[in-house]
Design a protein around this motif. Structure first.
Motif, PDB file in Angstrom:
ATOM      1  N   PRO A  70      67.360  71.189  38.982  1.00  0.00           N
ATOM      2  CA  PRO A  70      65.989  70.688  39.157  1.00  0.00           C
ATOM      3  C   PRO A  70      65.911  69.641  40.257  1.00  0.00           C
ATOM      4  O   PRO A  70      66.836  68.877  40.492  1.00  0.00           O
ATOM      5  CB  PRO A  70      65.658  70.083  37.790  1.00  0.00           C
ATOM      6  CG  PRO A  70      66.580  70.774  36.839  1.00  0.00           C
ATOM      7  CD  PRO A  70      67.850  71.016  37.611  1.00  0.00           C
ATOM      8  N   CYS A  74      61.473  71.810  43.003  1.00  0.00           N
ATOM      9  CA  CYS A  74      61.583  72.883  42.000  1.00  0.00           C
ATOM     10  C   CYS A  74      61.893  72.248  40.653  1.00  0.00           C
ATOM     11  O   CYS A  74      63.041  72.274  40.182  1.00  0.00           O
ATOM     12  CB  CYS A  74      62.640  73.915  42.392  1.00  0.00           C
ATOM     13  SG  CYS A  74      64.244  73.212  42.840  1.00  0.00           S
ATOM     14  N   PRO A  75      60.886  71.628  40.018  1.00  0.00           N
ATOM     15  CA  PRO A  75      61.113  70.854  38.784  1.00  0.00           C
ATOM     16  C   PRO A  75      61.673  71.684  37.631  1.00  0.00           C
ATOM     17  O   PRO A  75      62.368  71.150  36.778  1.00  0.00           O
ATOM     18  CB  PRO A  75      59.717  70.302  38.456  1.00  0.00           C
ATOM     19  CG  PRO A  75      58.768  71.172  39.220  1.00  0.00           C
ATOM     20  CD  PRO A  75      59.482  71.589  40.442  1.00  0.00           C
ATOM     21  N   ARG A  76      61.406  72.980  37.599  1.00  0.00           N
ATOM     22  CA  ARG A  76      61.957  73.818  36.539  1.00  0.00           C
ATOM     23  C   ARG A  76      63.299  74.426  36.931  1.00  0.00           C
ATOM     24  O   ARG A  76      63.885  75.187  36.163  1.00  0.00           O
ATOM     25  CB  ARG A  76      60.967  74.928  36.188  1.00  0.00           C
ATOM     26  CG  ARG A  76      59.682  74.406  35.548  1.00  0.00           C
ATOM     27  CD  ARG A  76      58.726  75.522  35.190  1.00  0.00           C
ATOM     28  NE  ARG A  76      59.327  76.472  34.251  1.00  0.00           N
ATOM     29  CZ  ARG A  76      58.687  77.554  33.780  1.00  0.00           C
ATOM     30  NH1 ARG A  76      57.437  77.789  34.184  1.00  0.00           N
ATOM     31  NH2 ARG A  76      59.271  78.372  32.947  1.00  0.00           N
ATOM     32  N   GLY A 112      57.465  80.507  37.066  1.00  0.00           N
ATOM     33  CA  GLY A 112      58.093  79.203  37.163  1.00  0.00           C
ATOM     34  C   GLY A 112      58.763  78.888  38.475  1.00  0.00           C
ATOM     35  O   GLY A 112      59.268  77.774  38.662  1.00  0.00           O
ATOM     36  N   THR A 114      59.026  77.639  42.130  1.00  0.00           N
ATOM     37  CA  THR A 114      58.210  76.784  43.004  1.00  0.00           C
ATOM     38  C   THR A 114      58.823  76.631  44.380  1.00  0.00           C
ATOM     39  O   THR A 114      58.234  75.998  45.258  1.00  0.00           O
ATOM     40  CB  THR A 114      58.025  75.392  42.372  1.00  0.00           C
ATOM     41  OG1 THR A 114      59.311  74.863  42.026  1.00  0.00           O
ATOM     42  CG2 THR A 114      57.168  75.487  41.119  1.00  0.00           C
TER      43      THR A 114
END
Length: 322
Positions: A70, A74-76, A112, A114
Motif C-alpha cells: 500500500p 494505491c491505498p488498497r 480496487g 488505483t
C-alpha cells in the motif's frame, strides 16, 4: 465483459495483431488455458470483448490485477496492467478499442485498482493519453536476464527490451512490389483496377506474402495479373514509401522493378484477372496525368524518369488517405 470461454479468442487476437511472431498451436493452447483460469471467478484477469455477427471476437481489452505494498497512490495495494488492446483491421475506426478500454478501466477501478500501467505502441498512444495515461520520465523499465547475476568487467550497456515488447512499440509497415512496363516507344503500360476508384490505374504487382522477398512478389503478382513471366536479374527502378492514413493503418514500403519494353504482340497477349483488372492501356506519359490522382501520377513520373536516366527514384509521399 469477457468470460473464460473468450480466452482463446483473446489470445488469437493478441497473437495475430500484437506479437512480432504469432504463437504456434502449443503456445496458443497454453496461454488460452491459463487466461481462462484467470478470467474465472476469483481470478486476476478482467477483459471486455466485441464480437462479429458470426460470433468471432474482433476486438478486446485485457487487464491484469496485481498486488503491491500500500501507498498513497494505491491505498488498497492493488495495481492493474493493461495487457492487451487489439482490434481486427476490418473493424477499426469504429470506436471499439475506446469503448472496451474505457469499460475495462472502470471495472479495474471498481475492483480496487488505483494505479494503472501499460506499454503503448506509437499508434495507440493518442487513445491512452485521452483516457488519462501519461508517460512517466522518472520510470525506467529493466529486464533481468538469466545470467544477470554473473559479474562482468565489461562496460555497462543499455538494457534492451524483450523482442516482443520492443516490436510492439515500433511502427508497422506492409511490403509490396510491382513491375513497370512500357511499349517499344517508352509509353507506360498500366492496368485498370476493378476494386479501386481512388487509384484506378496501376502497375502489375501487390502486397508481399509471408516469406517472400520483393522480387519474388513482383514476379508472382505480375504473372497472376497479366500472364507475363518476368525474368531476372531484378532491376530496381524506385523505392516507394507511404505513411498510414484513414484508408490503411500501416505505413507501406514498395519496390518498383523494371519489366522492360513489351512488343505489341506481348501487350495483346496479356490475360487479366477479372477480379482485379478489366483493361490494359498504353499512353504517352503526359496523357496519363488527367486519368490519375496527383500522387499516382507523381509516382508514375518518378518511375519513368528513373527508367530513362538509369538512376533509381526515391518516392516517399505515396501516403494513404491522400
Amino acid at each position: 465483459m469477457a468470460f473464460p470461454s473468450d480466452a482463446e479468442g483473446i489470445i488469437a487476437l493478441r497473437s495475430e495483431l500484437m506479437l512480432s511472431e504469432p504463437f504456434d498451436a502449443m503456445w496458443t493452447a497454453v496461454c488460452s488455458t491459463q487466461l481462462a483460469r484467470r478470467l474465472a471467478s476469483g481470478g486476476d484477469a478482467r477483459a471486455y470483448v466485441a464480437e462479429a455477427p458470426d460470433g468471432s471476437l474482433v476486438s478486446c481489452a485485457l487487464g491484469l490485477i496485481h498486488p503491491l505494498l500500500p501507498a498513497p497512490a494505491c491505498p488498497r495495494g492493488l495495481a492493474a496492467r493493461v495487457h492487451t488492446v487489439a482490434t481486427h483491421p476490418r473493424y477499426r475506426r469504429r470506436g471499439l478499442a475506446r469503448e472496451l478500454l474505457s469499460a475495462l478501466l472502470d471495472r479495474l477501478e471498481a475492483d480496487g485498482a488505483t494505479l494503472f500501467e501499460l506499454h503503448a505502441a506509437e499508434e495507440a498512444a493518442p487513445l491512452y493519453r485521452e483516457l488519462g495515461f501519461a508517460a512517466d520520465p522518472a520510470s525506467m523499465r529493466m529486464t533481468r536476464l538469466r545470467n544477470a547475476g554473473r559479474r562482468s568487467e565489461e562496460p555497462t550497456r543499455p538494457v534492451l527490451l524483450p523482442v516482443e515488447e520492443y516490436a510492439s512499440t515500433v511502427p508497422k509497415s506492409t511490403g509490396s512490389a510491382f513491375v513497370f512496363f512500357t511499349d517499344q516507344h517508352d509509353r507506360p503500360v498500366q492496368l485498370r483496377a476493378t476494386y479501386s476508384q481512388v487509384h484506378p490505374w496501376q502497375f502489375p504487382g501487390g502486397t508481399m506474402d509471408h516469406g517472400e522477398r520483393p522480387w519474388q512478389t513482383a514476379q508472382r503478382e505480375c504473372h497472376e495479373e497479366t500472364g507475363l513471366a518476368v525474368e531476372g536479374p531484378p532491376h530496381l527502378l524506385a523505392s516507394v514509401f507511404g505513411l498510414p492514413g484513414g484508408d490503411w493503418p500501416y505505413s507501406t514500403t514498395g519496390c518498383v522493378f523494371d519489366g522492360g519494353r513489351l512488343t505489341d504482340e506481348q501487350i495483346r497477349s496479356i490475360v487479366l484477372d477479372p477480379d482485379e483488372h478489366d483493361a490494359v492501356r498504353v499512353l504517352p506519359l503526359k496523357e496519363w496525368e488527367p486519368l490519375m490522382p496527383a500522387q499516382d501520377f507523381a509516382r508514375l513520373d518518378a518511375v519513368m524518369t528513373a527508367r530513362l536516366t538509369g538512376t533509381a527514384a526515391y518516392f516517399d509521399s505515396w501516403d494513404w488517405g491522400k
